[in-house]
Design a protein around this motif. Structure first.
Motif, short mmCIF file in Angstrom:
data_model
loop_
_atom_site.label_atom_id
_atom_site.label_comp_id
_atom_site.label_asym_id
_atom_site.label_seq_id
_atom_site.Cartn_x
_atom_site.Cartn_y
_atom_site.Cartn_z
N VAL A 289 -3.20 6.22 2.62
CA VAL A 289 -3.28 5.33 1.50
C VAL A 289 -2.15 4.05 0.99
CG1 VAL A 289 -5.87 6.12 0.59
CG2 VAL A 289 -2.99 6.85 -0.49
N GLU A 290 -0.65 4.43 1.54
CA GLU A 290 0.55 4.70 0.96
C GLU A 290 0.59 3.37 0.79
OE1 GLU A 290 5.25 4.58 2.75
OE2 GLU A 290 3.72 5.58 3.77
N THR A 291 0.23 1.95 1.68
CA THR A 291 0.04 0.76 1.69
C THR A 291 -0.09 0.34 0.40
OG1 THR A 291 0.56 0.48 4.20
CG2 THR A 291 -0.26 -1.58 3.00
N GLY A 292 -1.62 0.15 0.26
CA GLY A 292 -1.85 0.29 -1.10
C GLY A 292 -1.77 0.64 -2.27
N LEU A 293 -1.45 2.02 -2.78
CA LEU A 293 -1.13 2.74 -3.29
C LEU A 293 0.62 2.29 -3.74
CD1 LEU A 293 -1.49 4.58 -5.63
CD2 LEU A 293 -0.31 6.13 -4.43
#
Length: 458
Positions: free
Chosen positions: A128-132
């Motif tokens: 979820v790094e990209t969105g978060l």
């Protein structure tokens, strides 16, 4: 575009095969490592949680993601996503901690910490790094830029004005058309509203309503643009201005009129300052004249002094000149933090109070920021393998500034300010990181009013 499974980078999709055997938990954090300002004003995570993570994935999402990934050339963790769908009803088994929104935190400190809550989903934390990260760096950067402008304007008001009562309306958001998307305008517009209450970005108003319980977070006024003035023709400039007064002036009312379509100095000296002077003075409201071309540091002080030559002025208790309440100026062209400071410094040198001007800011507010403006990054810092926790970190010899933090983290606030420590070294101290999300639910949220008060209290 709403498939949460595909809200990531392509290479993330293969990472479920890359962790050590027996991995149960991965803990990662987000920080600003430095950049344009020594502190950041944290804002925007709550909007992402409500808009994205509070909605479950579906079987259709999984099917679409698998088809896309297979065609794209990357492996797809169908088993893992079906497990989340069946075991957690499609909600992501994650716990997210964060500093309260509106907090102003020195760079180099943890702002967000995320960890999977189901040991079968250790791969999910980094997924979820990209969105978060995007959800944090952009609105936080806009809020921080807006805050820096507020600090500059407040300083000059304190030096040259009898009051700072109108500070909240001294920087108006003109950024909607210059934002890269409607969602960017919404998030950036809401971020600006942490610091100010003037905006023309309706998307930001809606975001504040939807995600931060703000019935009406910002305000605007009737205002002209070049097309509405020039449609009258050059010979009809006086008639165009007269129409603006006919339509929008009155007791307690404010209107803004762009006045440089042809000759700003003629507009100030002869049209506003002669032909329409008595109407402006007796209207009971305020006309805001808007220059929109030229070198602002030169144009603004001259425009104010020309208005003073026609409408008069008073000298305040600090010795600076102030236009009568019926007339003001707004500068919206070429505005950023540096030009605001330069304009106000030039005004101060000519004994002109900051009371006389409001600023409008567009692209420099919402679009001239990027992830490296404040050097945002999300990194893994701890991993649990076969019931044993161990540190995870990077320490590249070629870039010491990219050295990452180790272990499960906490944030303390003491006489040294905010500082990041290891969670196992809290020693009874309060952790400023608050659990804001767990397994599909927002567990702690803040209203825009609470966020504004927190930001103002620093």
């Amino acid at each position: 575009m709403r498939n949460l499974i595909l809200n990531t980078d392509s290479y993330k999709v293969s990472h479920f095969l890359q962790y050590p055997a027996g991995t149960q938990y991965v803990s990662s954090y987000i920080e600003s490592r430095g950049g344009a300002h020594p502190t950041t004003l944290f804002f925007g995570l709550q909007a992402f949680l409500k808009e994205y993570l509070c909605h479950p994935i579906s079987a259709t999402d999984i099917d679409e993601a698998e088809a896309v990934c297979q065609a794209h050339g990357v492996p797809f963790n169908r088993e893992g996503w079906e497990y989340i769908l069946q075991t957690h009803d499609g909600y992501l088994p994650l716990e997210i901690q964060a500093v309260p929104e509106g907090s102003i935190i020195a760079t180099g400190n943890v702002l967000v910490q995320v960890m999977n809550t189901d040991p079968a989903c250790a791969w999910l934390t980094s997924y979820v790094e990209t969105g978060l990260l995007r959800a944090v760096w952009y609105p936080t950067s806009v809020a921080t830029v807006s805050r820096s402008c507020r600090d500059i304007i407040q300083r000059y008001l304190e030096q040259t004005s009898d009051t700072t009562d109108n500070l909240a309306f001294k920087l108006h958001d003109f950024g909607a058309r210059g934002a890269s998307s409607e969602e960017s305008a919404a998030l950036g517009g809401a971020a600006h509203l942490v610091n100010f209450m003037g905006t023309d970005t309706l998307s930001g108003i809606l975001a504040a309503r939807r995600y931060y319980s703000a019935d009406m977070a910002g305000f605007s006024i009737p205002a002209a643009e070049h097309s509405t003035i020039t449609s009258w023709g050059r010979d009809g400039e006086l008639a165009a201005y007269t129409n603006m007064l006919d339509q929008f002036s009155g007791d307690g009312r404010i209107l803004a009129v762009v006045s440089d379509s042809w000759d700003l100095w003629n507009a100030i000296d002869n049209l506003w300052g002669d032909e329409l002077k008595s109407r402006i003075e007796t209207s009971g409201g305020t006309l805001v004249v808007r220059p929109d071309s030229g070198e602002p540091v030169e144009v603004v002080p001259e425009a104010i002094e020309r208005l003073m030559a026609r409408f008069g002025y008073r000298t305040n208790s600090k010795g600076y000149r102030v236009l009568p309440d019926c007339i003001r100026l707004i500068q919206g062209d070429g505005i950023n933090a540096q030009s605001i400071a330069a304009i106000l410094a030039a005004m101060k040198e000519r004994e002109l109070s900051a009371d006389n001007i409001t600023f409008g800011m567009g692209g420099a507010l919402m679009q001239k920021v990027h992830r490296d403006t404040h050097e945002f990054a999300m990194k893994a810092s701890a991993i649990c393998v076969d019931e044993q926790w161990r540190d995870v970190y990077k320490d590249p010899v070629t870039a010491p500034g990219k050295r990452s933090k180790r272990g499960r983290l906490a944030l303390v606030d003491d006489d040294q300010g905010y500082r990041t420590v290891r969670e196992d070294e809290l020693d009874g101290r309060s952790n400023a990181l608050v659990t804001v999300f767990r397994n599909g639910r927002v567990t702690r949220e803040w209203s825009l009013e609470e966020i504004r008060q927190r930001a103002a209290g620093h």
